[in-house]
Scaffold this motif. Structure first.
Motif, PDB file in Angstrom:
ATOM      1  N   ALA A 284       7.790  42.496 123.405  1.00  0.00           N
ATOM      2  CA  ALA A 284       8.139  41.952 124.711  1.00  0.00           C
ATOM      3  C   ALA A 284       7.550  40.572 124.959  1.00  0.00           C
ATOM      4  O   ALA A 284       7.572  40.072 126.068  1.00  0.00           O
ATOM      5  N   GLU A 285       6.989  39.935 123.927  1.00  0.00           N
ATOM      6  CA  GLU A 285       6.423  38.608 124.111  1.00  0.00           C
ATOM      7  C   GLU A 285       7.474  37.682 124.700  1.00  0.00           C
ATOM      8  O   GLU A 285       8.600  37.613 124.210  1.00  0.00           O
ATOM      9  N   PRO A 286       7.158  36.931 125.750  1.00  0.00           N
ATOM     10  CA  PRO A 286       8.163  36.111 126.423  1.00  0.00           C
ATOM     11  C   PRO A 286       8.829  35.146 125.466  1.00  0.00           C
ATOM     12  O   PRO A 286       8.179  34.481 124.672  1.00  0.00           O
TER      13      PRO A 286
ATOM     14  N   TYR B  87       9.864  38.630 113.689  1.00  0.00           N
ATOM     15  CA  TYR B  87       9.180  39.732 113.003  1.00  0.00           C
ATOM     16  C   TYR B  87       9.773  41.082 113.405  1.00  0.00           C
ATOM     17  O   TYR B  87      10.045  41.935 112.555  1.00  0.00           O
ATOM     18  N   VAL B  88       9.973  41.267 114.706  1.00  0.00           N
ATOM     19  CA  VAL B  88      10.544  42.536 115.178  1.00  0.00           C
ATOM     20  C   VAL B  88      11.957  42.728 114.628  1.00  0.00           C
ATOM     21  O   VAL B  88      12.320  43.820 114.178  1.00  0.00           O
ATOM     22  N   LEU B  89      12.762  41.662 114.643  1.00  0.00           N
ATOM     23  CA  LEU B  89      14.122  41.754 114.115  1.00  0.00           C
ATOM     24  C   LEU B  89      14.103  42.083 112.626  1.00  0.00           C
ATOM     25  O   LEU B  89      14.904  42.898 112.145  1.00  0.00           O
TER      26      LEU B  89
ATOM     27  N   ALA C   1      17.709  44.433 122.788  1.00  0.00           N
ATOM     28  CA  ALA C   1      18.074  43.957 124.123  1.00  0.00           C
ATOM     29  C   ALA C   1      16.847  43.597 124.946  1.00  0.00           C
ATOM     30  O   ALA C   1      16.873  42.664 125.752  1.00  0.00           O
ATOM     31  N   ASP C   2      15.742  44.321 124.759  1.00  0.00           N
ATOM     32  CA  ASP C   2      14.527  44.043 125.515  1.00  0.00           C
ATOM     33  C   ASP C   2      13.681  42.940 124.885  1.00  0.00           C
ATOM     34  O   ASP C   2      12.836  42.351 125.563  1.00  0.00           O
ATOM     35  N   THR C   3      13.883  42.684 123.606  1.00  0.00           N
ATOM     36  CA  THR C   3      13.083  41.680 122.906  1.00  0.00           C
ATOM     37  C   THR C   3      13.705  40.291 123.016  1.00  0.00           C
ATOM     38  O   THR C   3      12.990  39.287 123.009  1.00  0.00           O
TER      39      THR C   3
END
Length: 462
Positions: A10-12, A26-28, A141-143
């Motif tokens: 959730a980092e902006p 990284y998350v992707l 969607a949230d990231t």
């Protein structure tokens, strides 16, 4: 866990679709690897089913059962309660546990000694993998910000053709050198390490932001809201036909080339890697570009790109499964797989565009019911059953009953050479006949995608 190199999904994000943060990348990347694991299992079983058939004495309907209902029913049905749970829980923990379970059970497939053992393992794999798609889409969607999600989801979707590129190579080479059992183990075990990495280094956006959990929603009210939209109804129907067609052709194309043209496992593995992997990547990026380029105010190009690809796939697969030689069949197989994967990004995008706010995970899970519970369940099973029936009819009456004389598609012990030739010819002819069925369902999918675009009412920008 405080000392771990933890990142927050959730980092902006910075302003602008081009400014992705390192955390987002990284998350992707981890979600792409997770989705690759999800599809590797399905890709490898289509390559291994011929040696499995011979080793365990299976019939084509049993191969269809393993690739279809045994996996697909739990995969899709489990997706609904998991998606509802994901909307109110820690999605990273949920995904990590699910990945560890399906990876372990994929490896367990290599220990199976009977059809029943394989079915039980596949049921477990399907139930665990039901967490993957709705939860991953929700995390993306949230990231990512709204104007970043289209590209992010398209990149996530490339995990499908990448997995389809790798799976046949692993399946073909490993099965020829170490056997089909080792191939399942090699594909399954790396998922355990990935599950641990995901759990240790990524935090759920809701957990990181200390947000209040979402309030429970009424499932049946949500379903009425979704299916009241004519565009979603036609998208659901189109996805069911497309799922039926793609899973059928993916599951049995390798067997077709093994039987019809006597390819080796390594050769057919390379062919499927090119057909499903390289061609799939081409189709995925091309379809995403086409849909974005001509989106307009309502995004009708998204389902219409899917329709275009489905109709082309039907035409190309007819040529593949009626060609007299493999030199003609192979280039059209590549074109067919480019066409099928035109829908990868656009299909996901139109579902998310249609979804009401707060129902994105649920919408994704309902789409899985169409693609998997209906499409993937029926497609391989119908093809396998029709193949057995057509093979029995093609088998010479003078030689006896096809099932009794050709268990697992090979002649009974001590059978004459002529019996072996008759078994092989009947098996090939049966499968060739059956594989014309998805050529029809591709057209039905195309017509339904077209209708979806005709009735879209939601503007593209919300």
């Amino acid at each position: 866990m405080s000392s771990s190199p933890e990142v927050t999904a959730a980092e902006p994000a910075r302003t602008g679709w081009r400014m992705w943060t390192r955390t987002q990348v990284y998350v992707l990347l981890l979600l792409m690897l997770l989705n690759m694991s999800n599809y590797l299992d399905r890709g490898i079983i289509s390559i291994l089913q011929e040696p499995m058939k011979h080793d365990l004495g299976l019939q084509d309907w049993q191969l269809g059962m393993i690739s279809g209902p045994a996996f697909a029913l739990l995969y899709s049905v489990a997706g609904i309660p998991i998606a509802r749970f994901a909307d109110r829980s820690n999605r990273i923990t949920l995904l990590s546990i699910a990945l560890a379970v399906w990876s372990t059970l994929t490896a367990v497939c290599g220990l199976a000694t009977s059809f029943a053992h394989l079915v039980l393992a596949r049921i477990g794999v399907g139930a665990a993998e039901g967490a993957c798609t709705p939860t991953s889409h929700s995390l993306i969607a949230d990231t990512f910000e709204p104007r970043q999600r289209g590209l992010a989801l398209s990149i996530l979707t490339t995990s499908i053709p990448v997995a389809q590129l790798i799976a046949p190579l692993i399946g073909g080479v490993v099965a020829m050198t170490l056997g089909w059992r080792a191939a399942f183990v090699i594909v399954g075990l790396p998922g355990l390490a990935l599950a641990l990495l995901l759990w240790l280094t990524v935090r759920d956006p809701r957990h990181a932001a200390k947000a209040e959990p979402a309030q429970p929603r009424n499932f049946f009210a949500d379903m009425r809201t979704l299916f009241a939209k004519r565009s979603f109804f036609w998208l659901f129907v189109a996805s069911a036909f497309m799922g039926m067609s793609i899973t059928a052709t993916n599951a049995f194309t390798a067997s077709y080339f093994l039987r019809q043209y006597h390819f080796t496992l390594a050769e057919v593995g390379a062919l499927m890697a090119a057909g499903l992997g390289i061609a799939g990547l081409t189709g995925t990026f091309l379809g995403g570009w086409m849909a974005d380029r001509y989106a307009g105010s309502h995004g009708r190009s998204y389902p219409w790109t899917c329709a275009f690809g489905a109709v082309l796939a039907s035409l190309f697969f007819v040529i593949v499964f009626t060609a007299d030689n493999w030199l003609l069949a192979i280039p059209f197989l590549l074109l067919a797989n480019i066409s099928t994967d035109l829908k990868n990004g656009p299909n996901t995008a139109v579902a998310q565009n249609i979804a009401p706010p707060g129902m994105r995970s649920t919408t994704s899970a309902v789409m899985m019911l169409a693609v998997v519970a209906i499409g993937a369940t029926l497609g391989p099973l119908i093809i396998g059953t029709v193949s057995d029936i057509a093979a029995a009819r093609a088998f010479p009456d003078l030689l006896g009953d096809f099932v009794a004389m050709c268990p697992g598609g090979k002649p009974i012990a001590g059978g004459a050479a002529s019996l072996g030739e008759a078994c092989a010819a009947a098996s090939a002819q049966g499968l060739r006949t059956a594989l014309l069925i998805p050529c029809v369902t591709y057209v039905l999918a195309g017509a339904s995608f077209y209708m979806c675009g005709r009735v879209i009412e939601e503007p593209l920008e919300k």
